[in-house]
Design a protein around this motif. Structure first.
Motif, PDB file in Angstrom:
ATOM      1  N   VAL A  56      41.364  50.346  40.430  1.00 25.44           N
ATOM      2  CA  VAL A  56      40.260  49.389  40.412  1.00 25.44           C
ATOM      3  C   VAL A  56      39.133  49.853  41.325  1.00 25.44           C
ATOM      4  O   VAL A  56      37.952  49.822  40.950  1.00 25.44           O
ATOM      5  CB  VAL A  56      40.752  47.986  40.840  1.00 25.44           C
ATOM      6  CG1 VAL A  56      39.573  47.040  41.057  1.00 25.44           C
ATOM      7  CG2 VAL A  56      41.674  47.404  39.780  1.00 25.44           C
ATOM      8  N   ILE A  60      36.135  50.495  38.355  1.00 25.66           N
ATOM      9  CA  ILE A  60      36.338  49.157  37.799  1.00 25.66           C
ATOM     10  C   ILE A  60      35.847  49.081  36.357  1.00 25.66           C
ATOM     11  O   ILE A  60      36.501  48.503  35.489  1.00 25.66           O
ATOM     12  CB  ILE A  60      35.619  48.102  38.670  1.00 25.66           C
ATOM     13  CG1 ILE A  60      36.296  48.001  40.036  1.00 25.66           C
ATOM     14  CG2 ILE A  60      35.598  46.741  37.980  1.00 25.66           C
ATOM     15  CD1 ILE A  60      35.625  47.023  40.975  1.00 25.66           C
ATOM     16  N   SER A  61      34.703  49.652  36.066  1.00 25.94           N
ATOM     17  CA  SER A  61      34.120  49.509  34.731  1.00 25.94           C
ATOM     18  C   SER A  61      34.988  50.148  33.657  1.00 25.94           C
ATOM     19  O   SER A  61      35.197  49.573  32.582  1.00 25.94           O
ATOM     20  CB  SER A  61      32.719  50.127  34.704  1.00 25.94           C
ATOM     21  OG  SER A  61      32.783  51.511  35.042  1.00 25.94           O
ATOM     22  N   SER A  64      38.261  48.011  33.145  1.00 32.02           N
ATOM     23  CA  SER A  64      37.996  46.739  32.482  1.00 32.02           C
ATOM     24  C   SER A  64      37.787  46.942  30.985  1.00 32.02           C
ATOM     25  O   SER A  64      38.290  46.175  30.157  1.00 32.02           O
ATOM     26  CB  SER A  64      36.762  46.075  33.101  1.00 32.02           C
ATOM     27  OG  SER A  64      36.970  45.814  34.467  1.00 32.02           O
ATOM     28  N   VAL A 127      45.097  43.606  37.337  1.00 38.25           N
ATOM     29  CA  VAL A 127      43.832  44.302  37.558  1.00 38.25           C
ATOM     30  C   VAL A 127      42.702  43.297  37.736  1.00 38.25           C
ATOM     31  O   VAL A 127      41.857  43.433  38.627  1.00 38.25           O
ATOM     32  CB  VAL A 127      43.541  45.250  36.377  1.00 38.25           C
ATOM     33  CG1 VAL A 127      42.109  45.776  36.467  1.00 38.25           C
ATOM     34  CG2 VAL A 127      44.519  46.406  36.368  1.00 38.25           C
ATOM     35  N   PHE A 128      42.689  42.264  36.883  1.00 30.72           N
ATOM     36  CA  PHE A 128      41.635  41.258  36.986  1.00 30.72           C
ATOM     37  C   PHE A 128      41.788  40.436  38.257  1.00 30.72           C
ATOM     38  O   PHE A 128      40.800  39.954  38.816  1.00 30.72           O
ATOM     39  CB  PHE A 128      41.672  40.357  35.750  1.00 30.72           C
ATOM     40  CG  PHE A 128      41.416  41.096  34.473  1.00 30.72           C
ATOM     41  CD1 PHE A 128      40.144  41.520  34.143  1.00 30.72           C
ATOM     42  CD2 PHE A 128      42.455  41.400  33.606  1.00 30.72           C
ATOM     43  CE1 PHE A 128      39.890  42.207  32.965  1.00 30.72           C
ATOM     44  CE2 PHE A 128      42.228  42.089  32.437  1.00 30.72           C
ATOM     45  CZ  PHE A 128      40.941  42.503  32.108  1.00 30.72           C
ATOM     46  N   ILE A 131      40.216  42.608  40.877  1.00 27.56           N
ATOM     47  CA  ILE A 131      38.761  42.580  40.746  1.00 27.56           C
ATOM     48  C   ILE A 131      38.193  41.300  41.349  1.00 27.56           C
ATOM     49  O   ILE A 131      37.195  41.318  42.078  1.00 27.56           O
ATOM     50  CB  ILE A 131      38.351  42.707  39.261  1.00 27.56           C
ATOM     51  CG1 ILE A 131      38.702  44.106  38.733  1.00 27.56           C
ATOM     52  CG2 ILE A 131      36.856  42.456  39.091  1.00 27.56           C
ATOM     53  CD1 ILE A 131      38.445  44.283  37.254  1.00 27.56           C
ATOM     54  N   THR A 132      38.858  40.173  41.068  1.00 28.88           N
ATOM     55  CA  THR A 132      38.401  38.891  41.605  1.00 28.88           C
ATOM     56  C   THR A 132      38.498  38.853  43.124  1.00 28.88           C
ATOM     57  O   THR A 132      37.562  38.423  43.821  1.00 28.88           O
ATOM     58  CB  THR A 132      39.231  37.744  41.005  1.00 28.88           C
ATOM     59  OG1 THR A 132      39.116  37.767  39.584  1.00 28.88           O
ATOM     60  CG2 THR A 132      38.750  36.400  41.524  1.00 28.88           C
ATOM     61  N   ALA A 135      35.945  41.135  44.837  1.00 27.19           N
ATOM     62  CA  ALA A 135      34.602  40.550  44.821  1.00 27.19           C
ATOM     63  C   ALA A 135      34.496  39.395  45.812  1.00 27.19           C
ATOM     64  O   ALA A 135      33.481  39.246  46.503  1.00 27.19           O
ATOM     65  CB  ALA A 135      34.265  40.078  43.410  1.00 27.19           C
ATOM     66  N   ILE A 140      34.942  46.382  48.927  1.00 31.61           N
ATOM     67  CA  ILE A 140      34.559  47.540  48.113  1.00 31.61           C
ATOM     68  C   ILE A 140      34.236  48.698  49.053  1.00 31.61           C
ATOM     69  O   ILE A 140      33.085  48.895  49.455  1.00 31.61           O
ATOM     70  CB  ILE A 140      33.331  47.234  47.224  1.00 31.61           C
ATOM     71  CG1 ILE A 140      33.569  45.970  46.406  1.00 31.61           C
ATOM     72  CG2 ILE A 140      33.041  48.424  46.314  1.00 31.61           C
ATOM     73  CD1 ILE A 140      34.673  46.109  45.376  1.00 31.61           C
TER      74      ILE A 140
END
Length: 208
Positions: A56, A60-61, A64, A127-128, A131-132, A135, A140
């Motif tokens: 991640v 990330i992109s 996803s 993974v999500f 990411i959450t 953020a 990061i």
């Protein structure tokens, strides 16, 4: 750097603490085989968390996009693996070689590690979650400073996850003597049924 470490440890605990399939599996193995097997199970899960956290942070992109494209397939595969694990747990009879005061003599640590690693790896939805959380906590690490911030951040997440598994297995090992042999067999069947139910529910939800 200290901020990255502290945030990483906290994220690792938050990812591992919810009592999902891995928590249930860790509890079952701790109670039936001993704390060592529970810790190895947690180690496998933490290693998978490290792998996903690194992916991640690295891209990330790309991750996803891949998961959105194959979300249904990966979720169904993960649910099937969960059903298989649940069936295996429900058919296990640890009372044959279990005593309240001593750990089992089985040497299945590598199998415990690999099985928990693969089970956690099959849950791509984590993974999500990463990411959450990344953020939310602004976690990061900047790649322009080299790879070390990313590696240290992932190691901190791994350390946080292992702190949770250490605490969970410690509590369970202290209360293990209160479980009778018959109670442990019943516990295995209940846990196995729950795991299979979660897998079946996941497949039905994804298909219909």
């Amino acid at each position: 750097m200290l901020q990255i470490i502290l945030k990483g440890i906290f994220i690792g605990i938050m990812v591992s603490a919810p009592m999902g399939p891995m928590g249930i599996l860790c509890a079952q193995r701790t109670l039936s085989r001993g704390r060592g097997h529970g810790l190895v199970t947690g180690l496998g899960s933490a290693a998978s968390d490290f792998f996903y956290a690194f992916l991640v942070l690295w891209g990330i992109s790309h991750i996803s996009g891949f998961l959105e494209r194959y979300e249904k397939e990966t979720f169904i595969v993960g649910s099937i693996i969960l059903i298989i694990f649940g069936l295996g747990v429900s058919l296990t009879h640890p009372a044959k070689n279990w005593s309240p005061q001593t750990e089992t003599k089985e040497t299945r640590y590598m199998l415990d590690f690999l099985s928990s690693f693969m089970l956690t790896l099959s849950n791509v939805a984590i993974v999500f979650v990463f990411i959450t959380l990344f953020a939310s906590f602004n976690f990061i690490p900047q790649e322009r400073h080299g790879w070390w911030p990313i590696v240290i951040g992932c190691l901190s997440i791994f350390a946080g996850a292992m702190l949770w598994w250490y605490f969970l297995t410690l509590v369970l090992s202290r209360t293990r003597k209160f479980f009778s042999r018959r109670g442990l067999v019943i516990l295995n069947r209940i846990i196995g049924t729950v795991l299979m139910g979660l897998g079946i529910f996941g497949i039905i939800t994804e298909l219909f």
